[in-house]
Design a protein around this motif. Structure first.
Motif, PDB file in Angstrom:
ATOM      1  N   ASP A 106       2.723   8.314   7.576  1.00 30.00           N
ATOM      2  CA  ASP A 106       3.588   8.733   8.673  1.00 30.00           C
ATOM      3  C   ASP A 106       5.030   8.901   8.175  1.00 30.00           C
ATOM      4  O   ASP A 106       5.327   8.689   7.001  1.00 30.00           O
ATOM      5  N   GLU A 107       5.907   9.268   9.093  1.00 24.60           N
ATOM      6  CA  GLU A 107       7.293   9.561   8.718  1.00 24.60           C
ATOM      7  C   GLU A 107       8.102   8.331   8.319  1.00 24.60           C
ATOM      8  O   GLU A 107       9.236   8.451   7.867  1.00 24.60           O
ATOM      9  N   TYR A 117       5.308   7.680  -0.337  1.00 26.02           N
ATOM     10  CA  TYR A 117       4.628   7.320  -1.578  1.00 26.02           C
ATOM     11  C   TYR A 117       4.992   8.347  -2.638  1.00 26.02           C
ATOM     12  O   TYR A 117       4.864   9.558  -2.408  1.00 26.02           O
ATOM     13  N   PHE A 118       5.435   7.861  -3.783  1.00 24.83           N
ATOM     14  CA  PHE A 118       5.840   8.731  -4.882  1.00 24.83           C
ATOM     15  C   PHE A 118       5.118   8.339  -6.161  1.00 24.83           C
ATOM     16  O   PHE A 118       4.928   7.146  -6.429  1.00 24.83           O
ATOM     17  N   LEU A 176       8.012   3.422  -0.448  1.00 23.24           N
ATOM     18  CA  LEU A 176       9.184   3.107   0.371  1.00 23.24           C
ATOM     19  C   LEU A 176       8.708   3.106   1.808  1.00 23.24           C
ATOM     20  O   LEU A 176       8.135   4.080   2.283  1.00 23.24           O
ATOM     21  N   ASP A 177       8.924   1.991   2.488  1.00 22.93           N
ATOM     22  CA  ASP A 177       8.398   1.809   3.822  1.00 22.93           C
ATOM     23  C   ASP A 177       9.483   1.221   4.716  1.00 22.93           C
ATOM     24  O   ASP A 177      10.228   0.330   4.293  1.00 22.93           O
TER      25      ASP A 177
END
Length: 80
Positions: free
Chosen positions: A53-54, A58-59, A75-76
């Protein structure tokens, strides 16, 4: 895409499945993931990475010189 002098971070894509899977099956990494991750669980987790979701990002991280896969970043948004 996010870049540093040596690395490039791009959103996880289907083509990253194999390399991210190798990371999840790495013995040293397993202890931080709570132990052995089944193929089925990894497939579900990878699907979540692709369709997050926005509030989550994930990278995959690759070296700029040779495009070698070196890691995964999440990053969350922290919620209270």
């Amino acid at each position: 895409m996010i870049e540093t002098n040596r690395c490039r971070m791009t959103k996880v894509q289907n083509r990253d499945y194999k390399k991210v899977g190798e990371l999840y099956s790495n013995e040293r990494v397993k202890k931080f993931l709570g132990g052995i991750v089944s193929d089925e669980r990894f497939h579900g987790s990878f699907d979540d990475m692709i369709n997050c979701d926005e509030n989550s990002f994930y990278f995959v991280v690759r070296l700029k010189d040779n495009n070698e896969f070196i890691g995964l970043v999440l990053l969350d948004k922290q919620t209270s």
